[in-house]
Structure formats: C-alpha cells, structure tokens
Scaffold this active site. Structure first.
Site, PDB file in Angstrom:
ATOM      1  N   GLU A 266       0.874  -1.172   0.000  1.00  0.00           N
ATOM      2  CA  GLU A 266       0.000   0.000   0.000  1.00  0.00           C
ATOM      3  C   GLU A 266       0.908   1.218   0.000  1.00  0.00           C
ATOM      4  O   GLU A 266       1.755   1.364   0.891  1.00  0.00           O
ATOM      5  CB  GLU A 266      -0.903   0.001   1.230  1.00  0.00           C
ATOM      6  CG  GLU A 266      -1.884   1.154   1.244  1.00  0.00           C
ATOM      7  CD  GLU A 266      -2.230   1.594   2.636  1.00  0.00           C
ATOM      8  OE1 GLU A 266      -2.171   2.812   2.889  1.00  0.00           O
ATOM      9  OE2 GLU A 266      -2.539   0.731   3.471  1.00  0.00           O
ATOM     10  N   CYS A 304      -3.192   7.365   5.433  1.00  0.00           N
ATOM     11  CA  CYS A 304      -3.195   6.888   4.046  1.00  0.00           C
ATOM     12  C   CYS A 304      -4.381   7.465   3.283  1.00  0.00           C
ATOM     13  O   CYS A 304      -4.329   7.583   2.057  1.00  0.00           O
ATOM     14  CB  CYS A 304      -3.288   5.369   3.997  1.00  0.00           C
ATOM     15  SG  CYS A 304      -2.207   4.488   5.115  1.00  0.00           S
TER      16      CYS A 304
END
Length: 530
Positions: A266, A304
C-alpha cells in the site's frame, strides 16, 4: 511491565544485533529515548527466516480452533501491556494517547476478527465436485479444492500506524490467520513500541505451544535488511505499507528473485473528494468546509486516506466553501509529525505547491510547538493546471490540501479521468446531485478501492466488506485489500485434489466435514456448521 532490551526477537529469543543500529527518538523533542536498538546483519536475519521455514509445517497443520485461540491470545497479551504500549507509542510517534488507545483497540479487534474468520472456515474456499462415473461421453473425476497458506511472510511496519499497521497489525494478523509464520521488519521510527508488541506476540506463541519460528521481529536498515528479507528464498509473500519509492523497491527485489513472490504494497493516494453543487447549496458550504478541514488536519494529515485533493464547483457556493476552508486552515496549528524526515518531506511538498504555475496558496496555519510540527496548508488550482502539471496533484503526506475548481460535470470527469489509482474517492452530494453522481460512479469505480458518499475518508472500518486498496499506485496489486477479512486471501493459494482416497483428504474437503467449515458442493453453498 515488559523491560525493553533494544534487541530483535528471533523465534522467541532476544538477539543482539551485530550492527550499530540507532536510538529511539521522541517525536516531539527530537531527543533520544533508551534503549539503543542494534541492527541485525544478514546472517542473523537468515536465522529468523530459517526458523519461520522450520515452523511452517507445524503451524499450518493447526486446527481452526487452535489457530483462532492463538490469535485471541495475541490480542489478550497486547491488551495486558496496553498502558505501557500506548505510552511508549505516544513518545515515539507524537500521536495522542486517545488516538493510540483507539488504535490499540483496533489492533486487538482485528486479531479477534481473524480468529472468527478462521473458525468459520469460509476463507478455505472448500469446494467439492463429486465424481460422476456415469456421465457421458466422459465421466467426471472426484475433484476437491481448498486454499492453503503460501509459507513464511515478511511484514514491514508502517510509520503512521505504530500499532494497527505494524508489528501485530493487519498484515501480520491476516498472515497468521492464513497459517503463515511471520517475520516483521520493525519500523525504526517506533522501535520501543515494536519491541513491546513483539514481546506480547512472542508470549502468545509460547503459551499456545507453537514453534518459536511462527513469529520473529527484526531491527535493521530498510535498504539493507529490508531488501535482504524480500530476497530471502524462504519468504513467500510480503506485506508493506509506506512510500511509493519504498514499495516499488520491494516489488522490484521480489520480481528479480529466482522464484518471484507477490508484494502487497500500500503506497500513495491523494484520496479525491468530489463536491457536487447540491451538497453546498442553501448555506451548507461552511459546515461542509469544517468537516473537510477536520479530516485534512486530523493527526497532522498523516493518514493513508487523507483528503489531499478536492474538486469544488465554481460559483458563489464554491467560493463560500473555499473561503470557509481557508479560514479554518488559517486558524489551525501544526501538530507533531511522526519523524523529522516526514516533516522535511512535507515542507518540500508544500514548497512545490507554492512554486507551481496556476496554484494559489489560500491559507496557511501556524507552526506547532516543538520540532516537526509544520503549519497546515490549503491551496487551489484549476483542472487545466492540474492537467498540464500532474506533479501538482501528487501526494503531500501531511496536512496539505489542494482544491480544484471545476465548471461543469464534463470538465470534472475529464480531471478525474487523468488521476492515478486511489485508495478512496469521496462524493459529497445532495439529492439534486444524483444524476451527476450516477454518471460519475462508473468512472470512480475504475479509480479507487473504496467510494464514500457524504462522509470523509479518514477512518477505515475493520470488517468483512471493507476494501483498503485500489489501482496502482495506491497499491501494487488492486485485486485485494490490507484491511478487512478479505486480506487473508493474499497469503493463500488454491490446491485441487483429484480422486484422492477419502481417508487422505484434508479435513476441509471431506464429506463428513469434521471442522464444520463452509463448503461449496457441486456448485451449491453449504454454510458452516455451528
């Protein structure tokens, strides 16, 4: 109370690294924290991967109840040291005690969620196509299928979530749930926190009667030990959360192996927010702007899913939204960032925005107290400027937001079409916007792993339907997720068994179904048995 040693944990035993290493650092002051952490060399790292390989067969043979009980024990051990873990994490990260207490709960909660998944057994994907010897013109063999764990997994701790995405976070929890031993490369920004959590996992391994190699924690340089870990032939998959540069370096190393392995990285996302006219009409612009700035600056923007790019219509209501957001940002104060390196990268990113053609700085907050607390920033631009200089729309990790003003839905769609893959896209819409939203949704599906309406992307629910992933560069593999029960599939692979004698079949594929797991028999689902 667990005593910190500054050592790695290899298969249940402390190991003093042969390389000098580095101290832990208090994020708010920049001062060193005891103890000093030594780094392992490549030989010591291989001791961890050898132990993981040696533990694999015994660990993957555990029953669903045994493995689930182990995951629950890990959660219990972490909670038992919760006060100490949270206090150390607050010192090393600069995050608040309240935020970290919630993150500790999330960490324990996702371990228990995976324990429930393991007991249910539907992740095994047990399928049975019974033999049809009388079928013409060709009889059908008896074919059965289940998923098995891939082998030892390397997990890299994340900087921005020292608990939920780190030593015992989602990657570790899902890999252990799949039946894979785990070697964790601790993040050097929070080594004490990592050691405390690693000690809790180690206690759970021992209390559950499992081989020590089921879990190891190593400290080392990301560019040396991290690369060596991914290149190690005993490692069969990788979980990573971090920068695009770091993630792609691991992907390249994994692809260059004699036996390439998957890297589930990620990486970067600006998490666009699409503001449609109905959401800010009738005097609602100020309220929506307050929610936006709250999400933008939460935790110094170190999520994120931070909303770094927001599309706002031109016109009076859009002007009101931008003016309200600018006032809120101007009144905000910078918060301590995780590390000096992250704060410096933020300063560099905001400097790029300030100097970009077609970009206007709308507001800047005040610096926070202490080191590493830069002021939040809000800027604006046009779709044309974004198209002409894609770097303008790149992620600035922290509390920096860019508002793009659009004239019509066609222009908005063109701007979205030019974006890279994202973790999330948020749509702010009123009832009058549903036709526009219906037009945009098929496009948004191609850009993100999660689409939200009338909310904010910061905050990721851990559950069965959640997707925390998305097209590149949000992740290196858009087919899966790093949050939610679907994450377990990253660390499994299917195996079919054809005409295997009944007494040799794996439990999940047997007709008597001794584990009581979900089975699909001749295409029809038979739910798990209570």
């Amino acid at each position: 109370m667990t005593t910190l040693t500054g050592h790695s944990i290899i298969a249940g035993e402390p190991m003093v690294g042969r390389l000098p290493g580095s101290p832990a650092v208090e994020a708010a002051t920049g001062e060193d924290l005891a103890p000093h952490y030594t780094f392992v060399d490549e030989d010591q790292l291989q001791a961890a991967t050898r132990a993981a390989e040696a533990a694999f067969d015994a660990y993957r043979a555990t029953t669903p109840d045994e493995r689930a009980a182990f995951l629950e024990r890990v959660a219990d051990e972490i909670e038992a040291d919760g006060e100490q873990i949270v206090a150390r994490a607050a010192a090393e990260s600069g995050l608040t005690l309240a935020r970290l207490t919630g993150e500790l709960g999330r960490t324990a909660g996702q371990l228990r969620m995976f324990a429930a998944v393991v007991r249910l057994g539907d992740h095994l994907e047990a399928r049975i196509d019974p033999a049809l010897p009388e079928r013409t013109p060709i009889p059908r063999a008896d074919i059965r299928q289940r998923h098995i764990p891939v082998g030892p997994v390397a997990v890299f701790g994340a900087s921005n979530f020292p608990l939920a995405f780190s030593v015992a976070g989602g990657d570790t929890a899902s890999a252990l749930a799949a039946g894979c031993p785990v070697v964790v490369k601790a993040h050097n920004a929070h080594p004490g926190t990592s050691e405390l959590v690693g000690a809790a996992v180690t206690r759970a391994v021992a209390a559950s009667g499992l081989p020590g190699g089921v879990f190891s924690l190593v400290f080392g340089s990301g560019t040396s030990v991290g690369q060596a870990l991914v290149r190690d032939p005993r490692i069969k998959a990788v979980g990573f959360t971090g920068s695009r540069t770091g993630g792609l370096a691991l992907v390249a190393a994994a692809a260059a192996r004699r036996e390439p392995i998957p890297v589930y990285a990620e990486m970067s996302s600006v998490n666009p927010v699409v503001v449609l006219p109905g959401s800010i009409a009738g005097g609602r612009a100020e309220e929506l702007a307050a929610g936006y700035v709250g999400s933008l600056t939460l935790g110094s923007g170190q999520f994120c899913t931070n909303p770094g790019l927001t599309f706002v219509p031109t016109g009076p209501d859009g002007d009101a939204f931008l003016a309200s957001a600018a006032r809120a940002v101007a009144q905000s104060t910078g918060q301590t960032m995780l590390t000096s390196g992250i704060a410096q990268a933020f300063d560099k990113g905001t400097g790029t925005l300030r100097g970009a053609a077609g970009v206007t700085v709308e507001a800047e907050g005040s610096p926070g107290e202490g080191v590493n607390a830069p002021p939040p920033l809000l800027a604006s631009t046009t779709p044309a400027a974004l198209r002409d200089d894609p770097a303008v729309g790149e992620e600035v990790f922290g509390a920096a937001g860019l508002v793009v003003r659009w004239d019509d839905v066609a222009e908005l769609a063109d701007a979205i079409r030019g974006l890279e893959g994202q973790l999330t896209v948020t749509v702010q819409a009123g009832e009058t916007d549903h036709d526009a939203a219906r037009t945009l949704l098929p496009l948004l599906e191609t850009k993100a792993g999660r689409i939200l309406f009338n909310g904010w992307p910061t905050g990721v629910e851990v559950g069965h339907a959640m997707v925390h992933g998305g097209p590149f560069p949000a992740t290196s593999d858009p087919r899966t997720t790093s949050v939610g029960s679907l994450a377990i599939y990253r660390f499994q692979r299917p195996v079919a068994y054809q005409d295997v004698p009944a007494d040799l079949l794996p439990e999940a594929t047997r007709d008597d179904n001794p584990w009581g797991v979900t089975q699909r028999i001749d295409g029809r689902l038979r739910p798990a048995q209570d």
